[in-house]
Motif scaffolding. Sequence first.
Motif, PDB file in Angstrom:
ATOM      1  N   LEU A  46      -9.562   8.173   0.473  1.00 46.58           N
ATOM      2  CA  LEU A  46      -9.138   9.549   0.740  1.00 46.58           C
ATOM      3  C   LEU A  46      -9.710   9.989   2.081  1.00 46.58           C
ATOM      4  CD1 LEU A  46      -9.443  11.841  -2.426  1.00 46.58           C
ATOM      5  CD2 LEU A  46      -7.394  11.253  -1.149  1.00 46.58           C
ATOM      6  N   MET A  47      -8.842  10.369   3.027  1.00 49.69           N
ATOM      7  CA  MET A  47      -9.295  10.922   4.297  1.00 49.69           C
ATOM      8  C   MET A  47      -9.690  12.386   4.113  1.00 49.69           C
ATOM      9  SD  MET A  47      -6.627   9.656   7.203  1.00 49.69           S
ATOM     10  CE  MET A  47      -5.577  11.049   6.793  1.00 49.69           C
ATOM     11  N   PRO A  48     -10.675  12.869   4.863  1.00 50.53           N
ATOM     12  CA  PRO A  48     -10.980  14.308   4.814  1.00 50.53           C
ATOM     13  C   PRO A  48      -9.888  15.122   5.496  1.00 50.53           C
ATOM     14  CG  PRO A  48     -12.300  13.214   6.500  1.00 50.53           C
ATOM     15  CD  PRO A  48     -11.577  12.117   5.749  1.00 50.53           C
ATOM     16  N   ALA A  49      -9.653  16.330   5.011  1.00 52.15           N
ATOM     17  CA  ALA A  49      -8.712  17.259   5.632  1.00 52.15           C
ATOM     18  C   ALA A  49      -9.451  18.078   6.689  1.00 52.15           C
ATOM     19  CB  ALA A  49      -8.110  18.180   4.578  1.00 52.15           C
ATOM     20  N   GLU A  50      -8.706  18.611   7.662  1.00 54.96           N
ATOM     21  CA  GLU A  50      -9.317  19.364   8.761  1.00 54.96           C
ATOM     22  C   GLU A  50      -8.586  20.693   8.947  1.00 54.96           C
ATOM     23  OE1 GLU A  50      -9.872  19.012  13.636  1.00 54.96           O
ATOM     24  OE2 GLU A  50      -9.002  17.352  12.490  1.00 54.96           O
ATOM     25  N   VAL A 100       0.869  -1.178   0.000  1.00 56.22           N
ATOM     26  CA  VAL A 100       0.000   0.000   0.000  1.00 56.22           C
ATOM     27  C   VAL A 100       0.902   1.223   0.000  1.00 56.22           C
ATOM     28  CG1 VAL A 100      -1.926  -1.124   1.177  1.00 56.22           C
ATOM     29  CG2 VAL A 100      -0.203   0.077   2.515  1.00 56.22           C
ATOM     30  N   ARG A 101       0.361   2.337  -0.457  1.00 53.02           N
ATOM     31  CA  ARG A 101       1.159   3.546  -0.622  1.00 53.02           C
ATOM     32  C   ARG A 101       0.400   4.738  -0.090  1.00 53.02           C
ATOM     33  NH1 ARG A 101       0.304   6.999  -4.661  1.00 53.02           N
ATOM     34  NH2 ARG A 101       1.886   8.544  -5.171  1.00 53.02           N
ATOM     35  N   TRP A 102       1.104   5.629   0.646  1.00 56.83           N
ATOM     36  CA  TRP A 102       0.518   6.902   1.062  1.00 56.83           C
ATOM     37  C   TRP A 102       0.832   7.938  -0.003  1.00 56.83           C
ATOM     38  CZ3 TRP A 102      -2.721   9.101   4.484  1.00 56.83           C
ATOM     39  CH2 TRP A 102      -2.700  10.493   4.579  1.00 56.83           C
ATOM     40  N   GLY A 103      -0.192   8.638  -0.483  1.00 57.88           N
ATOM     41  CA  GLY A 103       0.088   9.666  -1.472  1.00 57.88           C
ATOM     42  C   GLY A 103      -1.155  10.148  -2.181  1.00 57.88           C
ATOM     43  N   ALA A 104      -0.932  11.001  -3.162  1.00 57.27           N
ATOM     44  CA  ALA A 104      -2.021  11.585  -3.938  1.00 57.27           C
ATOM     45  C   ALA A 104      -2.705  10.516  -4.785  1.00 57.27           C
ATOM     46  CB  ALA A 104      -1.488  12.702  -4.835  1.00 57.27           C
ATOM     47  N   GLN A 105      -3.973  10.749  -5.050  1.00 58.72           N
ATOM     48  CA  GLN A 105      -4.754   9.800  -5.831  1.00 58.72           C
ATOM     49  C   GLN A 105      -4.440   9.922  -7.318  1.00 58.72           C
ATOM     50  OE1 GLN A 105      -7.439   7.604  -4.241  1.00 58.72           O
ATOM     51  NE2 GLN A 105      -5.779   8.097  -2.843  1.00 58.72           N
ATOM     52  N   ILE A 126      -3.659   5.059  -0.100  1.00 57.99           N
ATOM     53  CA  ILE A 126      -4.355   5.761   0.977  1.00 57.99           C
ATOM     54  C   ILE A 126      -3.803   7.186   1.019  1.00 57.99           C
ATOM     55  CG2 ILE A 126      -4.885   5.820   3.434  1.00 57.99           C
ATOM     56  CD1 ILE A 126      -5.930   3.316   2.085  1.00 57.99           C
ATOM     57  N   GLY A 127      -4.656   8.165   1.128  1.00 59.81           N
ATOM     58  CA  GLY A 127      -4.178   9.546   1.158  1.00 59.81           C
ATOM     59  C   GLY A 127      -5.182  10.466   1.804  1.00 59.81           C
ATOM     60  N   CYS A 128      -4.892  11.751   1.760  1.00 62.60           N
ATOM     61  CA  CYS A 128      -5.773  12.781   2.295  1.00 62.60           C
ATOM     62  C   CYS A 128      -6.304  13.618   1.137  1.00 62.60           C
ATOM     63  CB  CYS A 128      -5.013  13.663   3.287  1.00 62.60           C
ATOM     64  SG  CYS A 128      -6.053  14.829   4.195  1.00 62.60           S
ATOM     65  N   ASP A 129      -7.462  14.218   1.329  1.00 63.90           N
ATOM     66  CA  ASP A 129      -8.077  15.021   0.273  1.00 63.90           C
ATOM     67  C   ASP A 129      -7.379  16.380   0.201  1.00 63.90           C
ATOM     68  OD1 ASP A 129      -9.666  16.343  -1.532  1.00 63.90           O
ATOM     69  OD2 ASP A 129     -11.537  15.480  -0.779  1.00 63.90           O
ATOM     70  N   ASN A 130      -6.264  16.422  -0.513  1.00 63.05           N
ATOM     71  CA  ASN A 130      -5.468  17.640  -0.617  1.00 63.05           C
ATOM     72  C   ASN A 130      -6.219  18.770  -1.323  1.00 63.05           C
ATOM     73  OD1 ASN A 130      -2.651  16.915   0.431  1.00 63.05           O
ATOM     74  ND2 ASN A 130      -3.119  15.197  -0.915  1.00 63.05           N
ATOM     75  N   TYR A 131      -7.035  18.410  -2.290  1.00 57.78           N
ATOM     76  CA  TYR A 131      -7.838  19.425  -2.986  1.00 57.78           C
ATOM     77  C   TYR A 131      -8.776  20.109  -2.000  1.00 57.78           C
ATOM     78  CZ  TYR A 131     -11.421  21.524  -5.926  1.00 57.78           C
ATOM     79  OH  TYR A 131     -12.306  22.413  -6.491  1.00 57.78           O
TER      80      TYR A 131
END
Length: 343
Positions: free
Chosen positions: A327-331, A152-157, A166-171
């Motif tokens: 994609l995880m939500p950003a906070e 698995v990889r952490w990074g942009a979609q 798996i990543g975070c919603d950078n947009y």
Amino acid sequence: MKEKATSFDIAHRAGVSQSTVSRALNNSPLVSQATRDRIARIAEELNYKVDKNASNLRKQKSNTLALLLFEDPTTDDSLINPFFLSMLGSITRASAAAGYDLLVSFQNMQDDWHAEYEDSNKADGIILLGYGEYRAYKSKLDQLVEQGTHFVRWGAQDKAHPGVNIGCDNYQGGFEITSHLIGLGYTQFAFIGDNGDDAPEFKARHQGYIDALNTHHLLPETPVQYNAFSTEASGYAAMLRMLAEPVHPRAVVCASDLIAIGALDAISEAGLKVPEDIAVVGYDNIPVSGYASPALTTVRQNTVRAGELLVNALIKAINKQEVHDYLMPAELIIRRSCGASPE
């Protein structure tokens, strides 16, 4: 009595590593056919026999996960981006909670990590952390898929990437933090950070920034943007370039906290104040962001949840369960660096 030949004897005769011998004798596609043939010939000459029992043991689960970290330029000796230090802790805890040991190592694009774990039984699967633009090493990921390695990889979609991501919603993060500044009354903006294909997470943050400006009819014909890598020195240099202009924007969106902290230093040295003269926001919520002067408004990527998601997804893949990109939500974390409405 003549000693029994070993794979190390073959490796010495063939001028290759022992792991290459192991892969060749198991017909791995990562070893060229010519090398496989040469190693098989040497093995026959040495009367070497593959120990099937040992081979089967090697193919059993090790109950270990491998975390491969990509080195980053840093101001200390860690060579780890502070954001990934937080992620390292959460992955370690999540692995332990799931009953797995964690093997951590640095790798770079030139290393043979795409083949390192195939026959060695070092780990049952791989987590890739800090590797950024996957297209730079897509061929290695394709080989991981071909040889059946779980990763698995952490990074942009990116829909084209192999494996699970798996990543975070950078947009979303870029859009929300820019919208927050607009809501405070700021109308003149700049973005500091790369926005090209080589920095996909920064690019997504920049696109969110651009769309927020456009939504509020504040997007100029030529948006102000300064390239910067994720280091304090790069953010400092970019801010100096901005301040050298006759007129500079009143609000600056930085692609990372490290860039923003460097920008804060440049503003202070120029005799200006944040947020009175220029508002500055970052991204990542690294620990030092709360202790910057002033404390930095930023976007949090939940590293605890990220570690759990990465480990759980990898274990599911190892157990042949279905896994998907997520994609995880950003906070948004609001602090003093963006202040109230500008005068």
